[in-house]
Each structure stands twice: as C-alpha cells, then as structure tokens.
Design a protein around this motif. Structure first.
Motif, short mmCIF file in Angstrom:
data_model
loop_
_atom_site.label_atom_id
_atom_site.label_comp_id
_atom_site.label_asym_id
_atom_site.label_seq_id
_atom_site.Cartn_x
_atom_site.Cartn_y
_atom_site.Cartn_z
N ARG A 71 0.82 -1.21 0.00
CA ARG A 71 0.00 0.00 0.00
C ARG A 71 0.86 1.26 0.00
O ARG A 71 0.44 2.30 -0.52
CB ARG A 71 -0.93 -0.02 1.21
CG ARG A 71 -2.06 -1.04 1.09
CD ARG A 71 -2.90 -1.11 2.35
NE ARG A 71 -4.04 -2.02 2.21
CZ ARG A 71 -4.83 -2.38 3.20
NH1 ARG A 71 -4.60 -1.92 4.44
NH2 ARG A 71 -5.84 -3.21 2.98
N ALA A 72 2.06 1.18 0.54
CA ALA A 72 2.93 2.36 0.59
C ALA A 72 3.33 2.84 -0.80
O ALA A 72 3.65 4.01 -0.98
CB ALA A 72 4.18 2.05 1.42
N VAL A 73 3.32 1.93 -1.78
CA VAL A 73 3.70 2.31 -3.14
C VAL A 73 2.50 2.30 -4.08
O VAL A 73 2.65 2.25 -5.30
CB VAL A 73 4.83 1.41 -3.70
CG1 VAL A 73 6.11 1.63 -2.93
CG2 VAL A 73 4.43 -0.07 -3.64
N GLY A 74 1.29 2.34 -3.52
CA GLY A 74 0.11 2.57 -4.34
C GLY A 74 -0.71 1.37 -4.75
O GLY A 74 -1.64 1.51 -5.54
N TYR A 75 -0.39 0.18 -4.22
CA TYR A 75 -1.19 -0.99 -4.58
C TYR A 75 -2.46 -1.04 -3.71
O TYR A 75 -2.45 -0.64 -2.55
CB TYR A 75 -0.40 -2.28 -4.39
CG TYR A 75 0.67 -2.48 -5.43
CD1 TYR A 75 0.36 -3.04 -6.66
CD2 TYR A 75 1.99 -2.10 -5.18
CE1 TYR A 75 1.35 -3.22 -7.63
CE2 TYR A 75 2.97 -2.28 -6.14
CZ TYR A 75 2.65 -2.83 -7.36
OH TYR A 75 3.61 -2.99 -8.31
N THR A 76 -3.53 -1.54 -4.30
CA THR A 76 -4.76 -1.80 -3.56
C THR A 76 -4.73 -3.24 -3.09
O THR A 76 -4.59 -4.16 -3.90
CB THR A 76 -5.99 -1.57 -4.46
OG1 THR A 76 -6.01 -0.20 -4.89
CG2 THR A 76 -7.27 -1.87 -3.70
N VAL A 77 -4.82 -3.44 -1.78
CA VAL A 77 -4.70 -4.78 -1.20
C VAL A 77 -5.95 -5.10 -0.40
O VAL A 77 -6.30 -4.38 0.54
CB VAL A 77 -3.47 -4.90 -0.30
CG1 VAL A 77 -3.32 -6.34 0.19
CG2 VAL A 77 -2.21 -4.46 -1.04
N GLU A 78 -6.63 -6.17 -0.79
CA GLU A 78 -7.76 -6.69 -0.01
C GLU A 78 -7.22 -7.79 0.88
O GLU A 78 -6.57 -8.74 0.39
CB GLU A 78 -8.82 -7.24 -0.97
CG GLU A 78 -10.05 -7.81 -0.29
CD GLU A 78 -11.03 -8.36 -1.30
OE1 GLU A 78 -11.27 -9.59 -1.29
OE2 GLU A 78 -11.55 -7.57 -2.12
N CYS A 79 -7.44 -7.70 2.18
CA CYS A 79 -6.80 -8.63 3.09
C CYS A 79 -7.70 -8.97 4.27
O CYS A 79 -8.72 -8.31 4.52
CB CYS A 79 -5.48 -8.06 3.61
SG CYS A 79 -5.67 -6.58 4.64
N ASP A 80 -7.33 -10.02 5.01
CA ASP A 80 -8.02 -10.37 6.25
C ASP A 80 -7.84 -9.26 7.28
O ASP A 80 -6.85 -8.52 7.26
CB ASP A 80 -7.47 -11.68 6.81
CG ASP A 80 -7.84 -12.89 5.96
OD1 ASP A 80 -8.71 -12.75 5.08
OD2 ASP A 80 -7.26 -13.97 6.18
N ASP A 81 -8.78 -9.18 8.21
CA ASP A 81 -8.69 -8.15 9.25
C ASP A 81 -7.41 -8.27 10.06
O ASP A 81 -6.83 -7.26 10.48
CB ASP A 81 -9.91 -8.24 10.18
CG ASP A 81 -11.21 -7.86 9.48
OD1 ASP A 81 -11.13 -7.17 8.43
OD2 ASP A 81 -12.28 -8.24 9.97
N ASP A 82 -6.96 -9.51 10.28
CA ASP A 82 -5.73 -9.70 11.07
C ASP A 82 -4.51 -9.12 10.38
O ASP A 82 -3.51 -8.79 11.04
CB ASP A 82 -5.50 -11.19 11.32
CG ASP A 82 -6.49 -11.78 12.30
OD1 ASP A 82 -7.13 -11.00 13.03
OD2 ASP A 82 -6.62 -13.02 12.34
N PHE A 83 -4.57 -9.00 9.04
CA PHE A 83 -3.41 -8.52 8.29
C PHE A 83 -3.48 -7.02 8.00
O PHE A 83 -2.51 -6.45 7.50
CB PHE A 83 -3.30 -9.27 6.96
CG PHE A 83 -3.30 -10.77 7.09
CD1 PHE A 83 -2.84 -11.39 8.25
CD2 PHE A 83 -3.77 -11.57 6.06
CE1 PHE A 83 -2.84 -12.77 8.38
CE2 PHE A 83 -3.78 -12.95 6.18
CZ PHE A 83 -3.31 -13.56 7.34
N ASP A 84 -4.59 -6.40 8.28
CA ASP A 84 -4.77 -4.99 7.94
C ASP A 84 -3.87 -4.13 8.82
O ASP A 84 -3.68 -4.42 10.01
CB ASP A 84 -6.23 -4.59 8.14
CG ASP A 84 -6.60 -3.37 7.31
OD1 ASP A 84 -5.74 -2.87 6.56
OD2 ASP A 84 -7.75 -2.91 7.42
N THR A 85 -3.32 -3.07 8.24
CA THR A 85 -2.40 -2.20 8.96
C THR A 85 -2.41 -0.81 8.35
O THR A 85 -2.62 -0.66 7.14
CB THR A 85 -0.97 -2.77 8.95
OG1 THR A 85 -0.09 -1.87 9.63
CG2 THR A 85 -0.47 -2.96 7.53
N ASP A 86 -2.17 0.18 9.19
CA ASP A 86 -2.02 1.56 8.72
C ASP A 86 -0.56 1.94 8.53
O ASP A 86 -0.26 3.06 8.10
CB ASP A 86 -2.66 2.53 9.73
CG ASP A 86 -4.18 2.36 9.81
OD1 ASP A 86 -4.77 2.03 8.77
OD2 ASP A 86 -4.74 2.56 10.90
#
Length: 232
Positions: A71-86
């Motif tokens: 996500r830092a370089v502009g990709y859209t990532v759909e992920c599990d809640d456990d893997f989500d991060t800001d």
C-alpha cells in the motif's frame, strides 16, 4: 499498466490454512518476496505463500508487513482483518535498481566508449558486479557445506559449479565485448546526439538543427516492365 495489476488479495486460505497472496505485477511480486513470501508457479497462475512452519503470530506479522509495503507504493490490497495495517514503511530502492540503471545507460549511450564504461562496472576484476556475484555464490556454497541436510553438499557443489563455469563464461564474453568497445572509439550511427545547432552557412530561417533525418526504409525498386507479347 492495467488497474488489475495494481490489485492484490492477501488472505488465509480457508481450506489449507495457508496465507496466500494473489494478483499484482512483477514489482508487487518483488515486494512480496522481500517481505518473506515464497513464489509458487503453477500452470495457469503464479501466487505467493507464507513460509512453512511459522507460528500464527509470525504469519500475521509477515502478512501485515507485506500489506503495508504494498500500500505504501500505491497498490490496492484486499486482506483479512488480522493482516490490515495503517503502517506505511518508506520504500527504499532495491540493490538491483543500481544494475538496472546501468542498462538504462546503455540504452541512452551514443558512443562505444560510453557502453564500454558501463560494461566495466560489470567486469572489473576486483569490485565489479560479476565479481560480487561470484563472492555471493561462493559464500552461499560455504554456508551449505555445514548446514547438515543430506542434499546440502550437492547444493554447495552446484553453486560452486555456477560460479566457476557459467559465471566464468558470462564474464569472459562480457570482458571481450568491453575490451573491443574500449578500442573502437566510434559513435553509434543510429544514436548521434542532437546538437540543436544550426550551421552558420544555413540560409533558411526555418532550419532548426543540423541533424540528418532518421534512417528510413529504402524504397523497393519498381518492377521491371513486362515484355510485350506477340501481336495477334
């Protein structure tokens, strides 16, 4: 680049319980591998999985790092809640980018001396790129010598064979090419640099530079005239 190449799915597979990442382009695949994922090449697709024998905590940490980097370089990532991060870590250029820059220098070169200079960075005997690659192969072979698995001695021998034989052939050919270009001192006929200067003898006000027109295809000669047939 299509929008599909900028989209990835990173989830735990409900059947195998593996943490899998699917989608993305080659840059995204590189980011996944640098985060610790392992590429899996199948007949109809290539995806990435987390390494085996990790704890659930380590899998979540690895997957979260991958999501943040992507996500830092502009990709859209759909992920599990456990893997989500800001978290958005800074993206540092990889080491291979320096070698890729050498390729770009070759593409822009207009003389044999310029290309010879680039190839010198590859073939220099003490600190060239190929010498460094040989050291990496040798060090990895030494690492496998005492690793303990039954296949490790074979891997060590294979790595030394790559360093001694295959890499040696590449080094010899590139060194020959570099030396030949070093002695040549010639401009590339199709890559002359535009000076954007109009000669002092030019009479036309509309002239903008003295560059010759780009080489084109020589038109085919017209077919010979057909021989006249006998009159009836």
């Amino acid at each position: 680049m299509s929008l599909a190449d900028r989209f990835l799915v990173l989830r735990r597979d409900p059947h195998s319980e593996e943490v899998l990442a699917r989608g993305g382009d080659p840059q995204a695949h590189s980011i996944l591998q640098r985060a610790g994922f392992v590429p899996v090449v199948r007949l109809h697709e290539t995806y990435h999985r987390a390494p085996t024998h990790l704890t659930e905590h380590d899998e979540i940490r690895l997957a979260s790092q991958a999501v943040g980097r992507l996500r830092a370089v502009g990709y859209t990532v759909e992920c599990d809640d456990d893997f989500d991060t800001d978290h958005r870590p800074a993206h540092e250029p990889p080491l291979g980018a320096s070698v890729t820059h050498l390729a770009e220098q070759v593409r822009q070169a207009t003389t044999t001396d310029e290309v010879a200079g680039v190839l010198t960075e590859l073939t220099a005997s003490h600190d060239g790129v190929l010498d460094a690659l040989e050291q990496v192969l040798t060090a990895t072979a030494e690492f496998h010598d005492g690793l303990g698995d039954g296949a490790d001695p074979f891997t060590a021998r294979r790595l030394r064979h790559l360093a001694d034989k295959h890499l040696g052939i590449i080094r010899a050919d590139l060194t020959y090419t570099r030396n030949a270009l070093t002695d040549r001192h010639a401009p590339h006929p199709g890559r002359s640099a535009c000076t954007e200067q109009v000669p002092a003898t030019e009479r036309e006000r509309s002239a903008v530079c003295a560059c010759p027109p780009p080489p084109g295809t020589v038109p085919a000669p017209p077919p010979p005239p057909l021989a006249a047939g006998p009159r009836r």
